[in-house]
Write a protein that holds these residues in place. Sequence first.
Motif, PDB file in Angstrom:
ATOM      1  N   LEU A 249      -7.957 -10.926 -11.165  1.00 24.88           N
ATOM      2  CA  LEU A 249      -8.365  -9.614 -10.678  1.00 24.88           C
ATOM      3  C   LEU A 249      -9.859  -9.607 -10.349  1.00 24.88           C
ATOM      4  O   LEU A 249     -10.697  -9.904 -11.190  1.00 24.88           O
ATOM      5  CB  LEU A 249      -8.056  -8.541 -11.723  1.00 24.88           C
ATOM      6  N   HIS A 250     -10.178  -9.271  -9.086  1.00 23.58           N
ATOM      7  CA  HIS A 250     -11.573  -9.207  -8.631  1.00 23.58           C
ATOM      8  C   HIS A 250     -12.037  -7.763  -8.470  1.00 23.58           C
ATOM      9  O   HIS A 250     -13.222  -7.479  -8.561  1.00 23.58           O
ATOM     10  CB  HIS A 250     -11.748  -9.923  -7.294  1.00 23.58           C
ATOM     11  N   TYR A 251     -11.103  -6.864  -8.166  1.00 26.96           N
ATOM     12  CA  TYR A 251     -11.463  -5.461  -7.946  1.00 26.96           C
ATOM     13  C   TYR A 251     -10.443  -4.556  -8.622  1.00 26.96           C
ATOM     14  O   TYR A 251      -9.237  -4.743  -8.480  1.00 26.96           O
ATOM     15  CB  TYR A 251     -11.503  -5.131  -6.447  1.00 26.96           C
ATOM     16  N   LEU A 252     -10.941  -3.574  -9.362  1.00 27.43           N
ATOM     17  CA  LEU A 252     -10.098  -2.574 -10.006  1.00 27.43           C
ATOM     18  C   LEU A 252     -10.698  -1.208  -9.735  1.00 27.43           C
ATOM     19  O   LEU A 252     -11.799  -0.905 -10.176  1.00 27.43           O
ATOM     20  CB  LEU A 252     -10.024  -2.821 -11.517  1.00 27.43           C
ATOM     21  N   GLY A 253      -9.993  -0.386  -8.956  1.00 29.77           N
ATOM     22  CA  GLY A 253     -10.450   0.964  -8.657  1.00 29.77           C
ATOM     23  C   GLY A 253      -9.739   1.975  -9.541  1.00 29.77           C
ATOM     24  O   GLY A 253      -8.539   2.173  -9.403  1.00 29.77           O
ATOM     25  N   LEU A 254     -10.467   2.582 -10.468  1.00 28.76           N
ATOM     26  CA  LEU A 254      -9.905   3.546 -11.420  1.00 28.76           C
ATOM     27  C   LEU A 254     -10.523   4.935 -11.311  1.00 28.76           C
ATOM     28  O   LEU A 254     -10.050   5.857 -11.958  1.00 28.76           O
ATOM     29  CB  LEU A 254     -10.143   3.069 -12.851  1.00 28.76           C
ATOM     30  N   SER A 255     -11.558   5.104 -10.545  1.00 27.90           N
ATOM     31  CA  SER A 255     -12.268   6.386 -10.536  1.00 27.90           C
ATOM     32  C   SER A 255     -11.400   7.511  -9.989  1.00 27.90           C
ATOM     33  O   SER A 255     -10.338   7.288  -9.416  1.00 27.90           O
ATOM     34  CB  SER A 255     -13.558   6.271  -9.727  1.00 27.90           C
ATOM     35  N   ARG A 256     -11.869   8.729 -10.196  1.00 25.40           N
ATOM     36  CA  ARG A 256     -11.197   9.949  -9.729  1.00 25.40           C
ATOM     37  C   ARG A 256      -9.820  10.123 -10.351  1.00 25.40           C
ATOM     38  O   ARG A 256      -8.858  10.479  -9.682  1.00 25.40           O
ATOM     39  CB  ARG A 256     -11.138   9.989  -8.210  1.00 25.40           C
ATOM     40  N   ASN A 257      -9.718   9.842 -11.638  1.00 22.97           N
ATOM     41  CA  ASN A 257      -8.523  10.103 -12.429  1.00 22.97           C
ATOM     42  C   ASN A 257      -8.890  11.090 -13.532  1.00 22.97           C
ATOM     43  O   ASN A 257     -10.059  11.397 -13.730  1.00 22.97           O
ATOM     44  CB  ASN A 257      -7.966   8.802 -13.021  1.00 22.97           C
ATOM     45  N   LEU A 258      -7.905  11.556 -14.263  1.00 30.68           N
ATOM     46  CA  LEU A 258      -8.177  12.494 -15.353  1.00 30.68           C
ATOM     47  C   LEU A 258      -8.861  11.830 -16.531  1.00 30.68           C
ATOM     48  O   LEU A 258      -9.522  12.480 -17.322  1.00 30.68           O
ATOM     49  CB  LEU A 258      -6.874  13.161 -15.816  1.00 30.68           C
TER      50      LEU A 258
ATOM     51  N   ARG B 277       0.843  -1.195   0.000  1.00 36.09           N
ATOM     52  CA  ARG B 277       0.000   0.000   0.000  1.00 36.09           C
ATOM     53  C   ARG B 277       0.880   1.248   0.000  1.00 36.09           C
ATOM     54  O   ARG B 277       1.666   1.453   0.919  1.00 36.09           O
ATOM     55  CB  ARG B 277      -0.888  -0.002   1.238  1.00 36.09           C
ATOM     56  N   VAL B 278       0.719   2.056  -1.039  1.00 36.07           N
ATOM     57  CA  VAL B 278       1.448   3.326  -1.161  1.00 36.07           C
ATOM     58  C   VAL B 278       0.395   4.390  -1.481  1.00 36.07           C
ATOM     59  O   VAL B 278       0.250   4.818  -2.607  1.00 36.07           O
ATOM     60  CB  VAL B 278       2.549   3.263  -2.253  1.00 36.07           C
ATOM     61  N   ASP B 279      -0.383   4.770  -0.475  1.00 39.84           N
ATOM     62  CA  ASP B 279      -1.463   5.757  -0.618  1.00 39.84           C
ATOM     63  C   ASP B 279      -0.990   7.136  -0.177  1.00 39.84           C
ATOM     64  O   ASP B 279      -0.178   7.242   0.745  1.00 39.84           O
ATOM     65  CB  ASP B 279      -2.634   5.435   0.314  1.00 39.84           C
TER      66      ASP B 279
ATOM     67  N   LYS C  90      -0.869 -10.017  -4.282  1.00 41.27           N
ATOM     68  CA  LYS C  90      -2.310 -10.167  -4.424  1.00 41.27           C
ATOM     69  C   LYS C  90      -3.051  -8.837  -4.366  1.00 41.27           C
ATOM     70  O   LYS C  90      -4.100  -8.679  -4.978  1.00 41.27           O
ATOM     71  CB  LYS C  90      -2.856 -11.084  -3.324  1.00 41.27           C
ATOM     72  N   ASN C  91      -2.530  -7.883  -3.603  1.00 45.78           N
ATOM     73  CA  ASN C  91      -3.198  -6.597  -3.409  1.00 45.78           C
ATOM     74  C   ASN C  91      -2.191  -5.476  -3.611  1.00 45.78           C
ATOM     75  O   ASN C  91      -1.128  -5.470  -2.994  1.00 45.78           O
ATOM     76  CB  ASN C  91      -3.773  -6.487  -1.990  1.00 45.78           C
ATOM     77  N   LEU C  92      -2.555  -4.504  -4.443  1.00 45.33           N
ATOM     78  CA  LEU C  92      -1.704  -3.344  -4.686  1.00 45.33           C
ATOM     79  C   LEU C  92      -2.586  -2.110  -4.646  1.00 45.33           C
ATOM     80  O   LEU C  92      -3.485  -1.946  -5.461  1.00 45.33           O
ATOM     81  CB  LEU C  92      -1.009  -3.453  -6.044  1.00 45.33           C
ATOM     82  N   TRP C  93      -2.323  -1.238  -3.661  1.00 47.37           N
ATOM     83  CA  TRP C  93      -3.124  -0.048  -3.471  1.00 47.37           C
ATOM     84  C   TRP C  93      -2.243   1.179  -3.643  1.00 47.37           C
ATOM     85  O   TRP C  93      -1.330   1.420  -2.858  1.00 47.37           O
ATOM     86  CB  TRP C  93      -3.784  -0.050  -2.102  1.00 47.37           C
ATOM     87  N   LEU C  94      -2.536   1.959  -4.657  1.00 49.17           N
ATOM     88  CA  LEU C  94      -1.741   3.135  -5.013  1.00 49.17           C
ATOM     89  C   LEU C  94      -2.625   4.376  -5.136  1.00 49.17           C
ATOM     90  O   LEU C  94      -2.358   5.257  -5.937  1.00 49.17           O
ATOM     91  CB  LEU C  94      -1.006   2.883  -6.339  1.00 49.17           C
ATOM     92  N   GLN C  95      -3.655   4.482  -4.351  1.00 47.90           N
ATOM     93  CA  GLN C  95      -4.595   5.580  -4.505  1.00 47.90           C
ATOM     94  C   GLN C  95      -4.053   6.903  -3.972  1.00 47.90           C
ATOM     95  O   GLN C  95      -3.213   6.946  -3.100  1.00 47.90           O
ATOM     96  CB  GLN C  95      -5.960   5.269  -3.878  1.00 47.90           C
TER      97      GLN C  95
ATOM     98  N   ILE D 129      -6.094   2.177  -7.989  1.00 45.89           N
ATOM     99  CA  ILE D 129      -5.290   3.310  -8.458  1.00 45.89           C
ATOM    100  C   ILE D 129      -6.175   4.548  -8.606  1.00 45.89           C
ATOM    101  O   ILE D 129      -5.881   5.435  -9.385  1.00 45.89           O
ATOM    102  CB  ILE D 129      -4.560   2.975  -9.781  1.00 45.89           C
ATOM    103  N   TYR D 130      -7.247   4.593  -7.843  1.00 42.94           N
ATOM    104  CA  TYR D 130      -8.138   5.742  -7.952  1.00 42.94           C
ATOM    105  C   TYR D 130      -7.495   6.979  -7.314  1.00 42.94           C
ATOM    106  O   TYR D 130      -6.573   6.891  -6.516  1.00 42.94           O
ATOM    107  CB  TYR D 130      -9.515   5.454  -7.356  1.00 42.94           C
ATOM    108  N   GLY D 131      -7.985   8.138  -7.750  1.00 45.94           N
ATOM    109  CA  GLY D 131      -7.521   9.389  -7.176  1.00 45.94           C
ATOM    110  C   GLY D 131      -6.118   9.791  -7.606  1.00 45.94           C
ATOM    111  O   GLY D 131      -5.434  10.495  -6.881  1.00 45.94           O
ATOM    112  N   ASN D 132      -5.679   9.356  -8.770  1.00 44.92           N
ATOM    113  CA  ASN D 132      -4.384   9.753  -9.309  1.00 44.92           C
ATOM    114  C   ASN D 132      -4.595  10.796 -10.405  1.00 44.92           C
ATOM    115  O   ASN D 132      -5.642  11.435 -10.475  1.00 44.92           O
ATOM    116  CB  ASN D 132      -3.635   8.522  -9.840  1.00 44.92           C
ATOM    117  N   LYS D 133      -3.649  10.949 -11.275  1.00 48.08           N
ATOM    118  CA  LYS D 133      -3.723  11.893 -12.402  1.00 48.08           C
ATOM    119  C   LYS D 133      -3.633  11.126 -13.721  1.00 48.08           C
ATOM    120  O   LYS D 133      -3.094  11.619 -14.699  1.00 48.08           O
ATOM    121  CB  LYS D 133      -2.573  12.903 -12.325  1.00 48.08           C
ATOM    122  N   ILE D 134      -4.131   9.906 -13.743  1.00 47.00           N
ATOM    123  CA  ILE D 134      -3.950   9.024 -14.889  1.00 47.00           C
ATOM    124  C   ILE D 134      -4.659   9.571 -16.121  1.00 47.00           C
ATOM    125  O   ILE D 134      -5.863   9.820 -16.118  1.00 47.00           O
ATOM    126  CB  ILE D 134      -4.409   7.596 -14.567  1.00 47.00           C
ATOM    127  N   LYS D 135      -3.858   9.741 -17.169  1.00 46.07           N
ATOM    128  CA  LYS D 135      -4.339  10.202 -18.468  1.00 46.07           C
ATOM    129  C   LYS D 135      -4.197   9.109 -19.518  1.00 46.07           C
ATOM    130  O   LYS D 135      -4.889   9.127 -20.513  1.00 46.07           O
ATOM    131  CB  LYS D 135      -3.532  11.414 -18.944  1.00 46.07           C
TER     132      LYS D 135
END
Length: 186
Positions: A162-171, A93-95, A115-120, A143-149
Amino acid sequence: MKFLVFCLISFASVVKTHIVVCEYKVFEKFGYACEVKFLQIITKEDRMITEAFGTHLKAKSNDDVKYFDLRFNSINYFPRNLTDVFKNLETVRVDNATLREIHKEDLQQFGDKLKNLWLQFNLLQALDADLFTFNPNLEDLSIYGNKIKHIDDGVFEPLENLHYLGLSRNLCTNEMAVNRTSVILL
């Protein structure tokens, strides 16, 4: 021979290593954990982790650590050599840590154990196609809440578990966009 010695001395003075101080805990869902309270990785040459200290819980050691938590630290670049210190990591986890980029070489150290990687809530801007090449057992990726373009085509293909993918709150406003030409910016 003098040149080799000069090169080794020069290299050693450029690469900075870190000894992390852990607060060891047990999380019901993720197991034995190292929570790092203060670490700064400002440059790419500044990201080698060599040791970890702290007071382990009874009968535990760094070999028991499955969860490594770097929340709220200044981590511009992903730490290296983590699995030399914590051999059995499954969750990282690197939030909220100012992480600017991540590459397959950063994640290679975990192999198929991750198994789990959290980079929000970082500063990530792109996901390369080969990012998860070495991590086929990743189940939870946030990886939500980044600046992903930019999200390269096929980046998630190796992740069959992969069971969960958090992508929201990006560019990128189109979360279904998978190649650099189809990303829509706000």
